[in-house]
Every structure is written in structure tokens, then in C-alpha cells.
Scaffold this active site. Structure first.
Site, mmCIF file in Angstrom:
data_model
loop_
_atom_site.group_PDB
_atom_site.id
_atom_site.type_symbol
_atom_site.label_atom_id
_atom_site.label_comp_id
_atom_site.label_asym_id
_atom_site.label_seq_id
_atom_site.Cartn_x
_atom_site.Cartn_y
_atom_site.Cartn_z
ATOM 1 N N GLU A 54 33.987 -9.164 128.057
ATOM 2 C CA GLU A 54 32.927 -9.864 128.526
ATOM 3 C C GLU A 54 31.506 -9.516 128.256
ATOM 4 O O GLU A 54 31.041 -8.274 128.180
ATOM 5 C CB GLU A 54 33.017 -9.458 129.906
ATOM 6 C CG GLU A 54 34.070 -10.217 130.762
ATOM 7 C CD GLU A 54 34.171 -9.693 132.408
ATOM 8 O OE1 GLU A 54 34.940 -10.731 132.919
ATOM 9 O OE2 GLU A 54 34.059 -8.659 132.657
ATOM 10 N N ASN A 106 29.531 -9.856 135.663
ATOM 11 C CA ASN A 106 30.266 -9.251 136.513
ATOM 12 C C ASN A 106 29.297 -8.750 137.881
ATOM 13 O O ASN A 106 29.949 -8.256 138.781
ATOM 14 C CB ASN A 106 30.814 -7.593 136.093
ATOM 15 C CG ASN A 106 31.799 -8.158 135.255
ATOM 16 O OD1 ASN A 106 32.928 -8.663 135.449
ATOM 17 N ND2 ASN A 106 31.747 -7.714 133.875
ATOM 18 N N THR A 119 31.389 -15.110 143.370
ATOM 19 C CA THR A 119 30.684 -16.138 144.227
ATOM 20 C C THR A 119 30.297 -17.068 143.273
ATOM 21 O O THR A 119 30.593 -17.494 142.092
ATOM 22 C CB THR A 119 29.687 -15.491 145.098
ATOM 23 O OG1 THR A 119 28.877 -14.539 144.333
ATOM 24 C CG2 THR A 119 30.288 -14.665 146.248
ATOM 25 N N THR A 138 48.258 -4.823 128.256
ATOM 26 C CA THR A 138 47.074 -5.170 128.395
ATOM 27 C C THR A 138 47.024 -6.625 129.375
ATOM 28 O O THR A 138 47.799 -6.827 130.029
ATOM 29 C CB THR A 138 46.392 -5.747 127.072
ATOM 30 O OG1 THR A 138 45.016 -5.974 127.117
ATOM 31 C CG2 THR A 138 47.211 -7.116 126.627
ATOM 32 N N THR A 178 39.924 -16.722 131.655
ATOM 33 C CA THR A 178 38.891 -16.393 132.791
ATOM 34 C C THR A 178 37.547 -16.642 132.160
ATOM 35 O O THR A 178 37.069 -17.497 131.993
ATOM 36 C CB THR A 178 39.382 -15.090 133.581
ATOM 37 O OG1 THR A 178 39.198 -13.891 132.614
ATOM 38 C CG2 THR A 178 40.533 -15.247 134.448
ATOM 39 N N LYS A 220 44.796 -13.407 126.807
ATOM 40 C CA LYS A 220 43.530 -13.224 127.588
ATOM 41 C C LYS A 220 43.036 -11.936 127.595
ATOM 42 O O LYS A 220 43.617 -11.076 127.975
ATOM 43 C CB LYS A 220 43.648 -14.134 128.904
ATOM 44 C CG LYS A 220 44.325 -13.519 129.844
ATOM 45 C CD LYS A 220 43.544 -13.673 131.210
ATOM 46 C CE LYS A 220 41.814 -13.628 131.212
ATOM 47 N NZ LYS A 220 41.610 -12.245 131.623
#
Lengths: 404, 404
Positions: free
Chosen positions: B273, B399, B404, B187, B150, B176
Site C-alpha cells: 500500500e 489507510n 468509508t 500471506t 483490493t 493479492k
């Protein structure tokens, strides 16, 4: 009940001051604050549950175990925590102040906030305390509130007046919040004063009950500080009949206290480090109080939900995710979620699943700076509110280089 | 034991593929992956403890309750969670794939990752599955690893070969991670394959034991996903004597499994991230294993410590703070803390208090992209490691506007 000005000096017989004594290099930032009660006051305090505790907390605990205090001193810029001689410094601070005020050191509450683990010298206290005492004033609440700020951007003070048995009483407070805020039994630093006459025992009861639904329901970043403390001094100068038991007067006092603490909670949460928004998560329909609290706090603590709020993104899936991992026993298929602000309210989830909604309207609502996340569990009668803020670039900026 | 290439296809009899089927708008990003075993394999899986669970997890649980599976299908771009018809979509996916592969739908493991609560259509699966099956290849591990990504920025795959009773066995995996990573019993998504012959019961035992010290010790952001899953397929094609009990062969298998899972843990944590650094917290000298784990994970989860690591700031007070509020019963006055990286090691705290150290040297160490935070509790013999990453502007950016 009425909101009034004056903060921590609103109640009769309280004075306050804030000066720059040299703990911080920036000479325009006050770094030492004092609150003083003309009359010896009953005192209650709650502290962090962190095993690593600031030295001032240990000294304060000892000083108010008799239930009384007359002054509060607090520095910012150094937490006096994890220092080899921390206790000594905190005790010396009380002795210096006691001499200057001509009161016993044991009647002084001491607190510190700032960097952990940096040596703290007694010299700035020696230099600053005489000026601090000279500056004491009935208009000193704002200066005192400024003196305890670290990365706070806004002064946090409030007061209310209320009536007990025909006597006007007042309760007011100042607070600091900003970072390392995820209180457990207390919040960063909150100093409350009242002229209401109330016994030490009932004062303790009032404070420990109230914080369960107020300061313990805030989270800025999930980090429980080593120096959290909420203190409440009551000097009885309103001359009401002393509250010594539960009943109508105690309830009135609790309501006034709660008005002050909820106000300060919202101010602390909305001024979290880097925050652009105050987030309130209001949970209703829980089977019991613990479930309501656990769910509300889990949503407020979720980094992903906080980041979504920063981006004004109605990503309600993250709210559901945070409810799901909270540890609370909830029926996921009954959950409803809405977002609310001054721009209106929008339902985004029913029966645990998404429903169609206008993204445009949701954006409009979430662009405001006070957002409510409404969670209906539809399984009972219990409600709870938790307070927090969004997660922003500035939180990272402030904390990536706070110490240097 | 030897690290080898081939990832999830390293073990005999496994093929994989990854294609773009249209769940994502970006046509250059693969969004559907398949892992296929020539021989029916024993299968074990562990799942998220989040009460809000992705629909695919429910279907997978049902499909592998007999202990066997032959294929794994996984899409990215949509989590298929909190959707009214999620179960239906997950079941239809298995049926479509079963027909194409000519195997029972019940032999298929299904998983999804992406946005929560957005309707997921069956159409892209219908379109994509024929091509997906046609693309199956012994060189397909990388494509499959790409198809499950992702916000991951790096492909995560690894394999090792090991020897059991004179037979060469292999175990490999893809994973991932990235965000909503704070696993509890599993996880985000990890698919492991081995050609080692091992009974369903021992396979389950191996996996559930291993994840306690590996995937459950990672945290990117404290958010436990709704879709976490680790799956391990063992097809026995290495032709070793089947492992049916504890003993030397099982230990060898556990060691190989652990090599693969620790590698993937480090990859997941380092590619969190927005992360710029992998952070490992190594706790030693704990009185018991739970204390070691609780302390390591608390440090890794602390937003303030994470932000300090981003800023290469040796703010060890935040490490002590996180140990203090972890809930573990530790003697604060015995704690030692050091920071370590390729540039060296520096002690910053002894006996729970700061010691003088070179800020310059500390900065040099912390500017590296793999940092160890070493915590010695000096109270016993137990050790544990937790993995995480720093908290950065990019975490907030990713995040604040993921959906969107």
C-alpha cells in the site's frame, strides 16, 4: 498529591540549564542540557534493550553503578552511537563538566539523542559547558527540556508534591520522545528528580517497577531506540526519614512517581512524530497481566489502526485484527470494543462481532485529539493501558528526510 | 526451467474467471474470482496464525482436510470476518457454486478479502456465480487476479514450466497483497496451480517448507491479516510419475514452486500500500538460519528504515538500530551494511560503525525503485532474504480512510 510547576527543578536543591553549544547548526535551538543537584543524590537508571547501544549509556552505567550521581548532561542533534570514538567523547564530556562543576566525572550521568552514526566532535562541548554551568538556575527546567528535544514539538515537563511522614517531598521530570519510540526497559530520554530521601536500592526498585506499566507501554513507531534511558535522582533534601524498605512511605513515593511518569507518557505519545492525536488503549478483563499488556501494546502498535485513527475512521476490525495477531491467548468471541473521547463513547463490537452504530457519532468522537480505545476481554480481572499516536503524512515526511 | 505466460491457467486442465457481482459498488472492478480444475486435484493450504480468523478459512480447512479440491472461489470488498453469520455465508457460497459446477461443495476452497466486520449478503454471490462459471476460460488468469485485488495497483501472476521424468509440468499462481501484510504461516491470498502429479502429503510438505522462506518473509506494515491463505492445487494432468517421496523429482518441483513464490513475493512487496519501492534485505554470514531471518525481517519491518528509503536517505543507523532490537543474538561490532540497486552498490558501515561514503552516489542508488539492503553479520554461513516496501504518504492516505 498536587501537580506543581518547576519540572525537574521543583524538588529542593535541583537546578537546570539548556544552551546552544553548536552541535546543531540552527543557533536558536538549544542542544545541550544540564541538571544539577546541590547534594549528591542516590541514582537509578534503566536503559534500552537494543544490542546497539549509544556510547553514553555505557559510560553512564559505569558511573552510577555505585548508586550515586550529582549531575546529568545531555546533548541533542547527535546520538553518539555507532561512532568509532563514542566512548571517548562521552567520557571527555564528563571530565570537562566535572572540572567546571568541581565534582568527580564519575558522579555524572551522560546521555545523547539525535542521528546515529555521525562523528561527534568534543569542540562544541568544550565551548558550551562553561556557559551551561553559568546558566544553572532553579528556573532552568524548561530550557533543559528544550535542549534535549529533537523532532519533539512540545516541551515535556511535570512535577508533583506529596507528603511523607509530615515532610513535603517533590518529584519532577523532563522527557523527550517523538520518533524511534517503542521502549523496552526504558524510553527515549526521561530525567526525573526528587528531594525525597530514599535508598539507592529502593530507588532502583521503584523505577524498574514503574516503567513496566508506563514508559514500556508507549509506542510511536515500533522502533526501539539505541539511546533510551530513564534516570531518577533523589537528593534527600526534603529531610523525610529515608525510605529503606517497602511500606506506606514507599507506596506514597511510588504513587507520586507514577503520576509523573504517566503524565510524561501521555505527553510523549501525544507528541509522537507527526502525531495529531494521543491514542490510549485500555484493556480490561484479561486473564492475567501479561495478556492485558500484550493486547494493549499490539493495538497501539498496529499501523493500520493508527492510520484509521488519523482518518477518524471507526475501523474496529483493525483493532480485532491486532488483538488476534498479538500472540496473547484470548477468547476472540468475548471481545468488546468501544471508542471514547471528550465527545462521548460508542460501542462498536460485542462478542467479537460488529454491532450497528452511528457512523456520524463515531466520527464526532474520533475527530478529537485524545482518543481511548477500550477493549474488554471479559475473561478475568487484569487491566493495562498502552499509549501511542496516529500515523500521519507528517511521520513519513519527518522520517523520509531526517538526516539530511 | 522457463518463465511462461498463463498464470494460474498455465498448468494443464485449469481455467479461471473474474466478474463483478456487486459486493463492490464500483461496477468496473471485478470482485468475484474462480479457479477450476478439470480433474480433482490434491490440495494444500496454509493459513494466518491470527486468532481472529476469517470465516472462509474455517470452511476451507474443513473442505480440504481430505487433501483434495476442484475449485477455488474468492471475493474481494468484504473479508467476511467478525460477522455473526460468516460461516453460513461461506458455506452457502460453496453450495451455490457446487450446484452450478455440478461438484460437491466440499471440493471447493473459499476465500475473502476486504473490510473486516461488515455484514456480507449472499445476494451478490447468487447473482454472480452463474456468470462466473460461464466465463471460465483458459485465458482467465488475469481476470481472476483482478477479482481478488483490493488496494493492489498491479496484477500479480506468474508461471513456470519444468521437466519431471521427461514430462513437461507447469506451476503458476496469482496473488493479492497490498496492506495488512505481515504473514505468519501464510500471506494475504495466493492461489497456485500445477499439473504436476504429486501426493497430497508431499504437496503439503512442499508448500509448508517453501512459505517459511518466501511469504513469511514479507512485511508491508507489520499487521498480520485475519484472512491470509496460500493454496496450491495439483491435478496431475502433466502425467509425470506421481511424486510420493523426497528425491530428485521433489527437488525439481520445490525449485519450480520457489521460483513462482519468490516472484509473487517480490510483486506483493513492491506493490505494498502506497509503496514507491521494493525493498529487499539480504542478510548473510549469520550463525544460524533463525538469526538470518530475524535480522532480515526486523530491518524490513522498521518504520524508520522504510521512511528513509522513501526519502532515498542512506540513514544506515536505522538499519543497525533495527538489527539491535530484533532479538537476534548478533555481534554488533562485526556488522557491515551496503545499499545496492541498478545504479550500483555502496558500503556505508563496517565493524558496526560508519565509514565515509559519497552521499551523492548513495542518493543515486536509493532513488531507484528496487533497493537491496545488504547486511553481512560475519559470524557464520547462513543467509536469508526478506521483502518489503517503503513507508509513504500514500500508505497513510489509503489507510486513513479505507473503510468509508
Amino acid at each position: 498529591m498536587e501537580i506543581i510547576s518547576g519540572g525537574v527543578c521543583a524538588a529542593k536543591g535541583f537546578k537546570a540549564a539548556g544552551v546552544h553549544c553548536g552541535i546543531r547548526k540552527n543557533r536558536t535551538k538549544r542542544d545541550l542540557s544540564l541538571i544539577y543537584s546541590e547534594k549528591r543524590a542516590t541514582a537509578a537508571a534503566v536503559y534500552t534493550t537494543n544490542l546497539v547501544k549509544g556510547a553514553p549509556l555505557t559510560v553512564t552505567k559505569e558511573h552510577i553503578k555505585d548508586g550515586f550521581a550529582k549531575a546529568i548532561i545531555c546533548n541533542s542533534g547527535n546520538a553518539n552511537t555507532c561512532n568509532a570514538n563514542g566512548i571517548e567523547i562521552a567520557e571527555q564530556t564528563c571530565e570537562l563538566l566535572g572540572k567546571e562543576l568541581n565534582i568527580p566525572a564519575e558522579d555524572i550521568v551522560v546521555a545523547s539523542t539525535g542521528v546515529i552514526g555521525q562523528p561527534l566532535d568534543i569542540a562544541p562541548f568544550k565551548n558550551g559547558i562553561p556557559e551551561l554551568v553559568l546558566s544553572l538556575s532553579e528556573n532552568g527546567s524548561e530550557q533543559a527540556a528544550e535542549g534535549i528535544m529533537t523532532t519533539d514539538t512540545k516541551i515535556k515537563e511535570v512535577a508533583v508534591s506529596f507528603n511523607i511522614g509530615g515532610k513535603e517531598c517533590k518529584i519532577g521530570g523532563i522527557a523527550k520522545g517523538s520518533g524511534m519510540i517503542h521502549p523496552n526497559m526504558a524510553t527515549m530520554l526521561v530525567f526525573l528528580t526528587t528531594d525525597c530521601a530514599i535508598s539507592a536500592e529502593m530507588l532502583k526498585k521503584a523505577l524498574s517497577t514503574d516503567i513496566q506499566n508506563t514508559f514500556n507501554m508507549i509506542s510511536i513507531d515500533g522502533d526501539t531506540s539505541t539511546n533510551d534511558m530513564v534516570t531518577l535522582l533523589a537528593n534527600g533534601m526534603a529531610e523525610n526519614e529515608e525510605i529503606t524498605a517497602e511500606g506506606e512511605a514507599f507506596n506514597t513515593f511510588m504513587k507520586a512517581l507514577n503520576t509523573v511518569t504517566v503524565y510524561l507518557c501521555r505527553r510523549i505519545a501525544g507528541d509522537g512524530e507527526g502525531a495529531t492525536k494521543l491514542i490510549e488503549c485500555k484493556v480490561s478483563g484479561a486473564e492475567n497481566m501479561q495478556t492485558a499488556k500484550t493486547v494493549a501494546k499490539s493495538v497501539i502498535c498496529s499501523s493500520l489502526t493508527k492510520a484509521a485513527m488519523f482518518g477518524a475512521d471507526a475501523n474496529w476490525g483493525r483493532v480485532l485484527c491486532a488483538i488476534g495477531y498479538s500472540g496473547a491467548d484470548v477468547d476472540v468471541n468475548k471481545i468488546e470494543v468501544s471508542f471514547k473521547s471528550a465527545m462521548g463513547e460508542i460501542a462498536v463490537c460485542e462478542n467479537g462481532a460488529g454491532i450497528p452504530f452511528s457512523e456520524e457519532k463515531a466520527k464526532e468522537i474520533l475527530l478529537e485529539n485524545e482518543i481511548e480505545i477500550l477493549v474488554a476481554l471479559n475473561s478475568g480481572e487484569f487491566s493495562s493501558t498502552a499509549w501511542g499516536c496516529d500515523l500521519t503524512y507528517d511521520y513519513v515526511k519527518i522520517n523520509g528526510d531526517y538526516r539530511t
